[in-house]
Design a protein around this motif. Structure first.
Motif, PDB file in Angstrom:
ATOM      1  N   TYR A 204      -5.342  -1.111   0.166  1.00 40.78           N
ATOM      2  CA  TYR A 204      -4.798   0.054   0.876  1.00 40.78           C
ATOM      3  C   TYR A 204      -5.928   0.852   1.528  1.00 40.78           C
ATOM      4  O   TYR A 204      -5.826   1.264   2.691  1.00 40.78           O
ATOM      5  CB  TYR A 204      -4.016   0.950  -0.087  1.00 40.78           C
ATOM      6  N   VAL A 205      -7.012   1.051   0.783  1.00 37.75           N
ATOM      7  CA  VAL A 205      -8.126   1.845   1.320  1.00 37.75           C
ATOM      8  C   VAL A 205      -8.813   1.117   2.469  1.00 37.75           C
ATOM      9  O   VAL A 205      -9.318   1.755   3.400  1.00 37.75           O
ATOM     10  CB  VAL A 205      -9.119   2.214   0.195  1.00 37.75           C
ATOM     11  N   THR A 206      -8.819  -0.216   2.440  1.00 38.98           N
ATOM     12  CA  THR A 206      -9.365  -0.966   3.581  1.00 38.98           C
ATOM     13  C   THR A 206      -8.602  -0.612   4.848  1.00 38.98           C
ATOM     14  O   THR A 206      -9.205  -0.334   5.901  1.00 38.98           O
ATOM     15  CB  THR A 206      -9.275  -2.485   3.321  1.00 38.98           C
TER      16      THR A 206
ATOM     17  N   LYS B   4       4.576   2.746   0.169  1.00 36.73           N
ATOM     18  CA  LYS B   4       5.208   1.931   1.216  1.00 36.73           C
ATOM     19  C   LYS B   4       4.344   0.699   1.506  1.00 36.73           C
ATOM     20  O   LYS B   4       4.861  -0.407   1.708  1.00 36.73           O
ATOM     21  CB  LYS B   4       5.397   2.751   2.487  1.00 36.73           C
ATOM     22  N   PHE B   5       3.028   0.886   1.517  1.00 34.78           N
ATOM     23  CA  PHE B   5       2.096  -0.219   1.739  1.00 34.78           C
ATOM     24  C   PHE B   5       2.288  -1.300   0.672  1.00 34.78           C
ATOM     25  O   PHE B   5       2.348  -2.489   0.985  1.00 34.78           O
ATOM     26  CB  PHE B   5       0.664   0.305   1.717  1.00 34.78           C
ATOM     27  N   LEU B   6       2.377  -0.874  -0.590  1.00 40.27           N
ATOM     28  CA  LEU B   6       2.574  -1.829  -1.686  1.00 40.27           C
ATOM     29  C   LEU B   6       3.875  -2.605  -1.504  1.00 40.27           C
ATOM     30  O   LEU B   6       3.927  -3.819  -1.720  1.00 40.27           O
ATOM     31  CB  LEU B   6       2.599  -1.097  -3.031  1.00 40.27           C
ATOM     32  N   LYS B   7       4.908  -1.889  -1.086  1.00 39.28           N
ATOM     33  CA  LYS B   7       6.217  -2.524  -0.894  1.00 39.28           C
ATOM     34  C   LYS B   7       6.178  -3.500   0.276  1.00 39.28           C
ATOM     35  O   LYS B   7       6.680  -4.627   0.181  1.00 39.28           O
ATOM     36  CB  LYS B   7       7.284  -1.446  -0.658  1.00 39.28           C
ATOM     37  N   ASP B   8       5.561  -3.075   1.387  1.00 36.23           N
ATOM     38  CA  ASP B   8       5.473  -3.936   2.573  1.00 36.23           C
ATOM     39  C   ASP B   8       4.663  -5.199   2.290  1.00 36.23           C
ATOM     40  O   ASP B   8       4.947  -6.269   2.831  1.00 36.23           O
ATOM     41  CB  ASP B   8       4.839  -3.175   3.745  1.00 36.23           C
ATOM     42  N   GLN B   9       3.623  -5.045   1.442  1.00 31.91           N
ATOM     43  CA  GLN B   9       2.758  -6.179   1.114  1.00 31.91           C
ATOM     44  C   GLN B   9       3.322  -7.040  -0.016  1.00 31.91           C
ATOM     45  O   GLN B   9       2.709  -8.023  -0.410  1.00 31.91           O
ATOM     46  CB  GLN B   9       1.366  -5.671   0.703  1.00 31.91           C
ATOM     47  N   LYS B  10       4.515  -6.622  -0.512  1.00 28.52           N
ATOM     48  CA  LYS B  10       5.128  -7.315  -1.657  1.00 28.52           C
ATOM     49  C   LYS B  10       4.123  -7.446  -2.801  1.00 28.52           C
ATOM     50  O   LYS B  10       3.921  -8.522  -3.383  1.00 28.52           O
ATOM     51  CB  LYS B  10       5.660  -8.695  -1.241  1.00 28.52           C
ATOM     52  N   PHE B  11       3.492  -6.319  -3.100  1.00 27.25           N
ATOM     53  CA  PHE B  11       2.442  -6.297  -4.117  1.00 27.25           C
ATOM     54  C   PHE B  11       3.002  -6.692  -5.483  1.00 27.25           C
ATOM     55  O   PHE B  11       4.022  -6.165  -5.926  1.00 27.25           O
ATOM     56  CB  PHE B  11       1.818  -4.898  -4.199  1.00 27.25           C
ATOM     57  N   ALA B  12       2.332  -7.629  -6.146  1.00 24.47           N
ATOM     58  CA  ALA B  12       2.753  -8.093  -7.470  1.00 24.47           C
ATOM     59  C   ALA B  12       1.950  -7.367  -8.545  1.00 24.47           C
ATOM     60  O   ALA B  12       0.733  -7.550  -8.648  1.00 24.47           O
ATOM     61  CB  ALA B  12       2.549  -9.595  -7.577  1.00 24.47           C
ATOM     62  N   PHE B  13       2.617  -6.528  -9.323  1.00 24.09           N
ATOM     63  CA  PHE B  13       1.915  -5.797 -10.381  1.00 24.09           C
ATOM     64  C   PHE B  13       1.518  -6.742 -11.517  1.00 24.09           C
ATOM     65  O   PHE B  13       0.496  -6.564 -12.162  1.00 24.09           O
ATOM     66  CB  PHE B  13       2.808  -4.679 -10.927  1.00 24.09           C
ATOM     67  N   ASP B  14       2.361  -7.757 -11.734  1.00 22.79           N
ATOM     68  CA  ASP B  14       2.070  -8.761 -12.768  1.00 22.79           C
ATOM     69  C   ASP B  14       1.712  -8.137 -14.111  1.00 22.79           C
ATOM     70  O   ASP B  14       0.717  -8.501 -14.749  1.00 22.79           O
ATOM     71  CB  ASP B  14       0.930  -9.690 -12.323  1.00 22.79           C
TER      72      ASP B  14
ATOM     73  N   THR C  67      -8.392  14.940   1.293  1.00 24.99           N
ATOM     74  CA  THR C  67      -7.423  15.242   0.238  1.00 24.99           C
ATOM     75  C   THR C  67      -6.312  14.202   0.321  1.00 24.99           C
ATOM     76  O   THR C  67      -5.788  13.945   1.409  1.00 24.99           O
ATOM     77  CB  THR C  67      -6.825  16.650   0.427  1.00 24.99           C
ATOM     78  N   ILE C  68      -5.991  13.593  -0.788  1.00 24.21           N
ATOM     79  CA  ILE C  68      -4.900  12.617  -0.814  1.00 24.21           C
ATOM     80  C   ILE C  68      -3.597  13.393  -0.997  1.00 24.21           C
ATOM     81  O   ILE C  68      -3.284  13.872  -2.093  1.00 24.21           O
ATOM     82  CB  ILE C  68      -5.082  11.581  -1.939  1.00 24.21           C
ATOM     83  N   THR C  69      -2.867  13.554   0.081  1.00 22.32           N
ATOM     84  CA  THR C  69      -1.643  14.355   0.075  1.00 22.32           C
ATOM     85  C   THR C  69      -0.464  13.543  -0.463  1.00 22.32           C
ATOM     86  O   THR C  69      -0.554  12.324  -0.656  1.00 22.32           O
ATOM     87  CB  THR C  69      -1.311  14.825   1.493  1.00 22.32           C
ATOM     88  N   ASP C  70       0.664  14.236  -0.666  1.00 17.22           N
ATOM     89  CA  ASP C  70       1.885  13.539  -1.082  1.00 17.22           C
ATOM     90  C   ASP C  70       2.328  12.559  -0.013  1.00 17.22           C
ATOM     91  O   ASP C  70       2.867  11.485  -0.329  1.00 17.22           O
ATOM     92  CB  ASP C  70       2.996  14.549  -1.363  1.00 17.22           C
ATOM     93  N   ALA C  71       2.087  12.916   1.248  1.00 17.90           N
ATOM     94  CA  ALA C  71       2.440  12.022   2.351  1.00 17.90           C
ATOM     95  C   ALA C  71       1.574  10.759   2.303  1.00 17.90           C
ATOM     96  O   ALA C  71       2.065   9.648   2.546  1.00 17.90           O
ATOM     97  CB  ALA C  71       2.255  12.735   3.683  1.00 17.90           C
ATOM     98  N   ASP C  72       0.287  10.927   1.967  1.00 18.73           N
ATOM     99  CA  ASP C  72      -0.604   9.772   1.820  1.00 18.73           C
ATOM    100  C   ASP C  72      -0.122   8.867   0.692  1.00 18.73           C
ATOM    101  O   ASP C  72      -0.135   7.640   0.808  1.00 18.73           O
ATOM    102  CB  ASP C  72      -2.041  10.226   1.523  1.00 18.73           C
ATOM    103  N   TYR C  73       0.313   9.497  -0.403  1.00 20.27           N
ATOM    104  CA  TYR C  73       0.749   8.708  -1.559  1.00 20.27           C
ATOM    105  C   TYR C  73       2.049   7.960  -1.246  1.00 20.27           C
ATOM    106  O   TYR C  73       2.228   6.812  -1.672  1.00 20.27           O
ATOM    107  CB  TYR C  73       0.937   9.598  -2.780  1.00 20.27           C
ATOM    108  N   ALA C  74       2.922   8.600  -0.500  1.00 19.02           N
ATOM    109  CA  ALA C  74       4.154   7.921  -0.069  1.00 19.02           C
ATOM    110  C   ALA C  74       3.807   6.732   0.819  1.00 19.02           C
ATOM    111  O   ALA C  74       4.424   5.654   0.721  1.00 19.02           O
ATOM    112  CB  ALA C  74       5.061   8.901   0.674  1.00 19.02           C
ATOM    113  N   ASP C  75       2.787   6.907   1.671  1.00 20.79           N
ATOM    114  CA  ASP C  75       2.328   5.819   2.537  1.00 20.79           C
ATOM    115  C   ASP C  75       1.741   4.683   1.696  1.00 20.79           C
ATOM    116  O   ASP C  75       1.940   3.502   2.000  1.00 20.79           O
ATOM    117  CB  ASP C  75       1.273   6.356   3.509  1.00 20.79           C
ATOM    118  N   PHE C  76       1.044   5.040   0.621  1.00 17.78           N
ATOM    119  CA  PHE C  76       0.472   4.051  -0.294  1.00 17.78           C
ATOM    120  C   PHE C  76       1.573   3.222  -0.948  1.00 17.78           C
ATOM    121  O   PHE C  76       1.502   1.985  -0.987  1.00 17.78           O
ATOM    122  CB  PHE C  76      -0.372   4.763  -1.351  1.00 17.78           C
TER     123      PHE C  76
END
Length: 545
Positions: free
Chosen positions: A410-412, A438-448, A427-436
């Motif tokens: 995400y930071v890349t 969404k990024f995980l969801k879009d990337q189909k991130f596997a928490f495993d 500052t990492i805002t709530d909007a930034d965290y929501a974007d984070f």
């Protein structure tokens, strides 16, 4: 008469003892010889009779490595090529590119370029995927690709890499890279010095001593020694670092084995720098081996207050032994024990669960020990801090994000969307965290997580047994529920995850030095350590002064 009787009865006892030892040795030797003969006969038979052509070298390599996997992960066999690849250089210097790199899913990724070293000078950034080294395309290269990045000083290596989907070219010029054991030290307030010790190489105690003396000269009257994330290294350097704060002649660590020659006691042997200066040691779950020796010894000697989370628990001692034909084996020969008698090791590799995983000592079975002044401390693996901080121990969801590069990736993307931030701390805002999220969801991130892995294994087993259709819906419902749980955990641990996102962002723009500088004013654990040192009554109460 008494002397005669003494000789008459003692000699047979001693002889009996020698007979027992001799018989025991002969029995062991016979069993080893027997098993070697069985294996040799089987190995020859298979190679001579197998339907297809075999590769004896590869078969033997796999046989040995699989055999050692039954012991512990630190007892390792190195074939001729491995010895060349993985020979450890403890001087803190090597010829290379000056970057941390990792290979995941067949991709060679730059994790962290070090400031003003070859990778950085060549313009490589964290997140870049190296796809070609010289004439070698990594898509077809199955061996350790990092070896292609090594060579003599001033050697030039052409690199092709992917950055945000675009192919780029650059040239690396290799140079001697000095890995500092103490990459940063500074004062966090007028009277408190802060030292980061990141590894125990051959220069660790020298660099720690120089930092300590410089801070004292600048007016520091209290010290924070940060061992978080330090995986360990040279045992002698751990003893020498303790020696900076305790007198000569103190026992720091002992090693115990069923083989007498491997039993050793390691004591300080030099004049200390300061035996009175108040000292706090920061540890976390990644502080291991030599880090635990320093933290455990200074805790047992009531010389420092340990703050943070329980350390890793790596208390097994290895020694490399040369074999024939240029091969080598690194063997676990003994265990570490702190001055009070505590064993540092957390996992018992001699006893494993039904899944083949080493068993961790249950907390209710921890053994109590006493420090020099009578404080109660416990074994059970790792060093338990005197002051435990909840923020030092990461939640399971955060561990998964770190392990599987959710935050890193995400930071890349963030870095290239915000190219001109420079020295500014965002500052990492709530909007930034929501974007984070969404990024995980879009990337189909596997928490495993362990639960998710167990569910997937259950489904795979069901497919093999051809009963997956009967339970498929139920398993899918459980996996969906777990995904909702992941979302809940992301929200619950938002503050913790935001901090790690910010840490990674600072590293991208200001390198590790900038992150350490930020920590001196903003890191929660450092703030609490400083507050403890600024409260002599509380500090002395913990140490029973």
């Amino acid at each position: 008469m008494y002397a005669f009787l003494k000789k008459k009865y003692i000699i047979p006892v001693v002889a009996g003892g020698l007979l027992y030892v001799g018989a025991s040795f002969r029995n062991d030797f016979f069993e080893i010889a027997k098993q070697i003969e069985i294996f040799t006969t089987m190995f020859k038979t298979v190679n001579m009779n197998y339907v297809d052509e075999t590769n004896p070298g590869e078969l033997m390599d796999k046989a040995i490595k699989n055999m050692l996997m039954e012991l512990d992960p630190y007892t390792v066999y190195f074939n001729e090529q491995d010895v060349v690849k993985f020979k450890i250089n403890n001087t803190g210097e090597y010829t290379g590119i000056g970057a941390m790199i990792t290979r995941k899913e067949g991709k060679l990724i730059i994790k962290e370029p070090y400031k003003n070293y070859p990778a950085d000078k060549a313009g490589l950034k964290a997140g870049d995927e190296i796809i070609q080294i010289g004439d070698v395309s990594l898509s077809d290269f199955k061996d350790d690709a990092s070896q292609l990045l090594k060579g003599s000083k001033n050697a030039k290596i052409d690199i092709k890499y992917l950055r945000q989907g675009k192919t780029n070219n650059t040239t690396l010029v290799l140079e001697e890279v000095e890995l500092k054991a103490v990459p940063f030290f500074s004062k966090v307030d007028d009277k408190t010095g802060y030292i980061v010790l990141s590894q125990f190489n051959a220069k660790a105690s020298q660099e720690t001593k120089q930092a300590l003396e410089k801070l004292k000269a600048d007016g520091a009257q209290k010290i924070i020694l940060d061992l978080r994330g330090n995986p360990g290294g040279l045992l002698g350097e751990a003893v020498n670092i303790c020696n900076l704060f305790v007198p000569s002649g103190e026992t720091i660590v002992t090693t115990k084995s069923h083989i007498e020659k491997h039993n050793n006691t390691y004591r300080t042997s030099r004049a200390p720098i300061d035996t009175e200066i108040p000292l706090v040691i920061l540890v976390d779950g990644k502080s291991a081996s030599a880090s635990e020796i320093v933290a455990g010894a200074l805790q047992d000697l009531d010389r420092a207050v340990v703050v943070g989370a329980r350390s890793f628990g790596k208390g097994l001692v290895q020694r490399p032994i040369d074999l024939t034909y240029g091969t080598q084996v690194k063997v676990t020969i003994s265990r570490y024990y702190t001055p009070s008698g505590r064993c540092i090791q957390a996992l018992d590799y001699a006893h494993k669960d039904k899944d083949g995983k080493a068993i961790r000592t249950d907390e209710k079975n921890y053994t109590a020990f006493k420090t020099r002044k009578g404080r109660t401390v416990y074994d059970g693996g790792g060093i338990q801090p005197d002051v435990e901080l909840s923020e030092t121990k990461l939640s399971a969801i955060t561990e998964a994000l770190v392990k599987n590069d959710g935050i890193f990736n995400y930071v890349t993307r963030y870095y290239y969307k915000n190219p001109a931030m420079g020295d500014k701390i965002p500052t990492i805002t709530d909007a930034d965290y929501a974007d984070f999220k969404k990024f995980l969801k879009d990337q189909k991130f596997a928490f495993d997580t362990e639960t998710e892995q167990a569910m997937k294994k259950t489904l795979e087993a069901a497919k093999k047994e051809k009963i997956d259709e009967d339970i498929k819906n139920e398993v899918q419902q459980l996996l969906t529920a777990l995904q909702k749980s992941d979302e809940t955990q992301l929200n619950k641990h938002q503050a913790e995850i935001k901090e790690l996102i910010l840490d990674e962002i600072i590293k991208r723009y200001q390198y590790k030095e900038g992150l350490y500088q930020y920590y001196t004013k903003n890191n929660s654990e450092i703030k609490k350590a400083t507050a403890l040192l600024n409260n002599p009554a509380e500090y002395n109460k913990i140490l029973l002064k």
